[in-house]
Design a protein around this motif. Structure first.
Motif, PDB file in Angstrom:
ATOM      1  N   ILE A 151       0.838  -1.203   0.000  1.00 55.64           N
ATOM      2  CA  ILE A 151       0.000   0.000   0.000  1.00 55.64           C
ATOM      3  C   ILE A 151       0.873   1.253   0.000  1.00 55.64           C
ATOM      4  N   THR A 152       0.571   2.164  -0.913  1.00 51.71           N
ATOM      5  CA  THR A 152       1.300   3.428  -1.012  1.00 51.71           C
ATOM      6  C   THR A 152       0.498   4.538  -0.343  1.00 51.71           C
ATOM      7  N   VAL A 153       1.147   5.251   0.564  1.00 51.04           N
ATOM      8  CA  VAL A 153       0.501   6.331   1.320  1.00 51.04           C
ATOM      9  C   VAL A 153       1.288   7.621   1.104  1.00 51.04           C
ATOM     10  N   ALA A 154       0.594   8.732   0.954  1.00 55.00           N
ATOM     11  CA  ALA A 154       1.238  10.031   0.739  1.00 55.00           C
ATOM     12  C   ALA A 154       0.911  11.001   1.873  1.00 55.00           C
ATOM     13  N   ALA A 155       1.822  11.936   2.122  1.00 57.03           N
ATOM     14  CA  ALA A 155       1.602  12.987   3.129  1.00 57.03           C
ATOM     15  C   ALA A 155       2.569  14.132   2.842  1.00 57.03           C
ATOM     16  N   ALA A 156       2.250  15.305   3.368  1.00 57.61           N
ATOM     17  CA  ALA A 156       3.100  16.488   3.178  1.00 57.61           C
ATOM     18  C   ALA A 156       4.300  16.432   4.117  1.00 57.61           C
ATOM     19  N   LYS A 157       5.468  16.721   3.566  1.00 56.76           N
ATOM     20  CA  LYS A 157       6.693  16.655   4.366  1.00 56.76           C
ATOM     21  C   LYS A 157       6.742  17.743   5.438  1.00 56.76           C
ATOM     22  N   GLY A 158       7.354  17.384   6.545  1.00 54.29           N
ATOM     23  CA  GLY A 158       7.510  18.343   7.627  1.00 54.29           C
ATOM     24  C   GLY A 158       6.266  18.584   8.444  1.00 54.29           C
ATOM     25  N   THR A 159       5.209  17.774   8.237  1.00 57.48           N
ATOM     26  CA  THR A 159       3.939  17.961   8.932  1.00 57.48           C
ATOM     27  C   THR A 159       3.689  16.832   9.927  1.00 57.48           C
ATOM     28  N   THR A 160       2.679  17.012  10.784  1.00 54.48           N
ATOM     29  CA  THR A 160       2.306  15.943  11.696  1.00 54.48           C
ATOM     30  C   THR A 160       1.668  14.783  10.931  1.00 54.48           C
ATOM     31  N   SER A 161       1.217  15.039   9.702  1.00 55.12           N
ATOM     32  CA  SER A 161       0.710  13.962   8.846  1.00 55.12           C
ATOM     33  C   SER A 161       1.851  12.993   8.551  1.00 55.12           C
ATOM     34  N   GLU A 162       3.001  13.547   8.215  1.00 54.67           N
ATOM     35  CA  GLU A 162       4.180  12.718   7.953  1.00 54.67           C
ATOM     36  C   GLU A 162       4.604  11.961   9.205  1.00 54.67           C
ATOM     37  N   MET A 163       4.541  12.637  10.354  1.00 51.34           N
ATOM     38  CA  MET A 163       4.877  11.986  11.618  1.00 51.34           C
ATOM     39  C   MET A 163       3.966  10.791  11.873  1.00 51.34           C
ATOM     40  N   ALA A 164       2.665  10.962  11.588  1.00 48.28           N
ATOM     41  CA  ALA A 164       1.694   9.900  11.804  1.00 48.28           C
ATOM     42  C   ALA A 164       1.980   8.704  10.909  1.00 48.28           C
ATOM     43  N   VAL A 165       2.339   8.971   9.654  1.00 49.46           N
ATOM     44  CA  VAL A 165       2.661   7.886   8.732  1.00 49.46           C
ATOM     45  C   VAL A 165       3.865   7.101   9.234  1.00 49.46           C
ATOM     46  N   LYS A 166       4.918   7.804   9.607  1.00 55.27           N
ATOM     47  CA  LYS A 166       6.146   7.141  10.051  1.00 55.27           C
ATOM     48  C   LYS A 166       5.957   6.359  11.342  1.00 55.27           C
ATOM     49  N   ILE A 196      -2.628  10.861   4.092  1.00 54.39           N
ATOM     50  CA  ILE A 196      -2.873  11.264   5.477  1.00 54.39           C
ATOM     51  C   ILE A 196      -2.763  12.786   5.522  1.00 54.39           C
ATOM     52  N   ALA A 197      -3.778  13.438   6.077  1.00 54.03           N
ATOM     53  CA  ALA A 197      -3.792  14.904   6.119  1.00 54.03           C
ATOM     54  C   ALA A 197      -4.663  15.381   7.272  1.00 54.03           C
ATOM     55  N   ASP A 198      -4.631  16.702   7.510  1.00 50.51           N
ATOM     56  CA  ASP A 198      -5.457  17.284   8.572  1.00 50.51           C
ATOM     57  C   ASP A 198      -6.934  17.018   8.286  1.00 50.51           C
ATOM     58  N   PHE A 199      -7.687  16.737   9.348  1.00 53.27           N
ATOM     59  CA  PHE A 199      -9.102  16.392   9.182  1.00 53.27           C
ATOM     60  C   PHE A 199      -9.899  17.454   8.425  1.00 53.27           C
ATOM     61  N   PRO A 200      -9.729  18.767   8.709  1.00 58.21           N
ATOM     62  CA  PRO A 200     -10.497  19.768   7.947  1.00 58.21           C
ATOM     63  C   PRO A 200     -10.237  19.671   6.446  1.00 58.21           C
ATOM     64  N   PHE A 201      -8.976  19.443   6.072  1.00 51.39           N
ATOM     65  CA  PHE A 201      -8.633  19.319   4.656  1.00 51.39           C
ATOM     66  C   PHE A 201      -9.269  18.058   4.067  1.00 51.39           C
ATOM     67  N   CYS A 202      -9.235  16.974   4.805  1.00 56.46           N
ATOM     68  CA  CYS A 202      -9.825  15.711   4.330  1.00 56.46           C
ATOM     69  C   CYS A 202     -11.332  15.845   4.138  1.00 56.46           C
ATOM     70  N   ALA A 203     -11.992  16.476   5.102  1.00 53.37           N
ATOM     71  CA  ALA A 203     -13.443  16.659   4.998  1.00 53.37           C
ATOM     72  C   ALA A 203     -13.789  17.489   3.777  1.00 53.37           C
ATOM     73  N   LEU A 204     -12.996  18.530   3.524  1.00 55.54           N
ATOM     74  CA  LEU A 204     -13.214  19.370   2.354  1.00 55.54           C
ATOM     75  C   LEU A 204     -12.986  18.577   1.070  1.00 55.54           C
ATOM     76  N   ALA A 205     -11.931  17.759   1.040  1.00 57.91           N
ATOM     77  CA  ALA A 205     -11.609  16.972  -0.152  1.00 57.91           C
ATOM     78  C   ALA A 205     -12.736  15.999  -0.494  1.00 57.91           C
ATOM     79  N   SER A 206     -13.311  15.372   0.519  1.00 59.91           N
ATOM     80  CA  SER A 206     -14.392  14.417   0.273  1.00 59.91           C
ATOM     81  C   SER A 206     -15.634  15.108  -0.279  1.00 59.91           C
ATOM     82  N   PHE A 207     -15.806  16.382   0.073  1.00 59.08           N
ATOM     83  CA  PHE A 207     -16.934  17.165  -0.429  1.00 59.08           C
ATOM     84  C   PHE A 207     -16.662  17.643  -1.859  1.00 59.08           C
ATOM     85  N   ARG A 208     -15.460  18.157  -2.088  1.00 55.99           N
ATOM     86  CA  ARG A 208     -15.093  18.697  -3.402  1.00 55.99           C
ATOM     87  C   ARG A 208     -15.039  17.625  -4.480  1.00 55.99           C
ATOM     88  N   TYR A 209     -14.585  16.429  -4.089  1.00 53.27           N
ATOM     89  CA  TYR A 209     -14.370  15.379  -5.085  1.00 53.27           C
ATOM     90  C   TYR A 209     -15.275  14.160  -4.868  1.00 53.27           C
TER      91      TYR A 209
END
Length: 273
Positions: A151-166, A196-209
Motif C-alpha cells: 500500500i502506497t501512502v502520501a503525506a506532506a513533508k515536515g507535517t504531523t501527517s508525515e509523523m503519523a505515517v512514520k 494522510i492529512a489534517d481532518f479539515p482538509f480531508c473533509a473538504l476533499a471528500s466534499f469537493r471530489y
C-alpha cells in the motif's frame, strides 16, 4: 446581539491597547511587537494549501478561517496585513529568522516545535484523517489497516501527517510531497491508495471530489491543537495573542468564524479547480 458584539469589541480594544502601551520603566514592548507598531503592518507567514484554514482564491486573495482571525486582529491593532507565502516546512524557520511576525497554516503545537518557537492558542483542535476512494475505504478497518508493504501512502513533508505515517504505518510505502494538495492529487491519479492529512482538509476533499468517489474517515484519529507560531523573544506579543484568542472564544466570535468556513460551502467556488 449587536450590543453584545459592540461590548465585546470595546473590551477587546481596551485590552489590546493596554498590551501595546509601553510600561514606564520598559524601553520597548518586544522586538516583534515594536516592528509591527513601527511599520503599521503584521507580516504573516502562510502556506496557502490548507483550505479551509488557509487558501489562495483564483483572484490571488488569501482566504480561510485563519485568514479571518488575522484580519480581525489587524483591525483591532489598526495595522495592515501582509501575507508572505512560505512552504509549510519552512514556516518555523521564517519565524525564528524574523522574516515574518507570526505564522499560521494549520500548525499543530508539538513539543518539538514549541522548543523552537512560542505558540499562542490553540485556536482550534484538529487531527489526522485518511483520504482514499470508496473502493479502498470498504477494506479500511482503521488507519492501521494501511500498514502493508503493498500500500502506497502520501503525506506532506515536515507535517504531523508525515509523523503519523512514520509512526503508525512503518510498513507502508511512503511518498513525501510538498503539500496536502499534492498528496490528494496522488490519490486522485491512482498513484497512492491513501493520503494522510489534517481532518479539515480531508473533509473538504471528500466534499469537493465526491464525484470522483473520494471519501475520508469520519473522525480524526489523532489529537492536534492548532496555534499561532511566533518568536520566543517576544512574550508580550504572545500574551496579546493569547488574550485575543481567549476573548474571541468567550464572546462566541471564534465559533462564528469557524462556522463560516466549516459549515458553509459558498466560499469553495473561489478555489482553483
Amino acid at each position: 446581539m449587536r450590543k453584545r458584539a459592540a461590548g465585546f469589541f470595546a473590551l477587546l480594544i481596551i485590552i489590546l491597547a493596554m498590551a501595546l502601551c509601553l510600561p514606564a520603566l520598559q524601553a520597548s514592548a518586544g522586538p516583534v511587537l515594536d516592528r509591527i507598531k513601527k511599520n503599521k503592518v503584521i507580516v504573516v507567514g502562510a502556506d496557502p494549501t490548507y483550505p479551509p484554514l488557509m487558501a489562495k482564491a483564483t483572484d490571488g486573495e488569501m482566504i480561510g478561517y485563519e485568514v479571518d482571525l488575522v484580519k480581525v486582529l489587524a483591525g483591532l491593532l489598526k495595522v495592515k496585513v501582509q501575507f508572505k507565502e512560505i512552504p509549510f516546512d519552512k514556516l518555523l524557520a521564517a519565524v525564528e529568522q524574523g522574516q515574518v511576525d507570526i505564522a499560521l497554516s494549520g500548525i499543530t503545537i508539538t513539543p518539538e516545535r514549541n522548543a523552537r518557537v512560542m505558540f499562542a492558542g490553540p485556536h482550534m483542535v484538529a487531527g489526522q484523517s485518511v483520504i482514499t476512494t470508496k473502493k479502498e475505504a470498504f477494506h479500511l478497518q482503521s488507519p492501521v489497516s494501511l500498514n502493508q508493504p503493498q500500500i502506497t501512502v502520501a503525506a506532506a513533508k515536515g507535517t504531523t501527517s508525515e509523523m503519523a505515517v512514520k509512526e503508525l504505518l512503518p510498513k507502508a510505502k511512503y511518498i513525501s510531497v510538498d503539500s496536502q494538495e499534492a498528496a490528494l492529487k496522488l490519490v486522485l491519479n491512482g498513484k497512492a491508495k491513501a493520503a494522510i492529512a489534517d481532518f479539515p482538509f480531508c473533509a473538504l476533499a471528500s466534499f469537493r471530489y465526491a464525484d470522483k468517489d473520494i471519501v475520508t474517515t469520519e473522525k480524526a484519529f489523532t489529537f492536534e491543537p492548532l496555534g499561532i507560531a511566533l518568536s520566543a523573544q517576544d512574550p508580550q506579543l504572545h500574551n496579546l495573542l493569547q488574550n485575543f484568542l481567549l476573548l474571541l472564544q468567550g464572546s462566541g466570535r471564534l465559533e462564528e468564524i469557524q462556522a463560516r468556513w466549516f459549515k458553509r460551502s459558498d466560499w469553495m467556488k473561489r478555489l482553483p479547480k
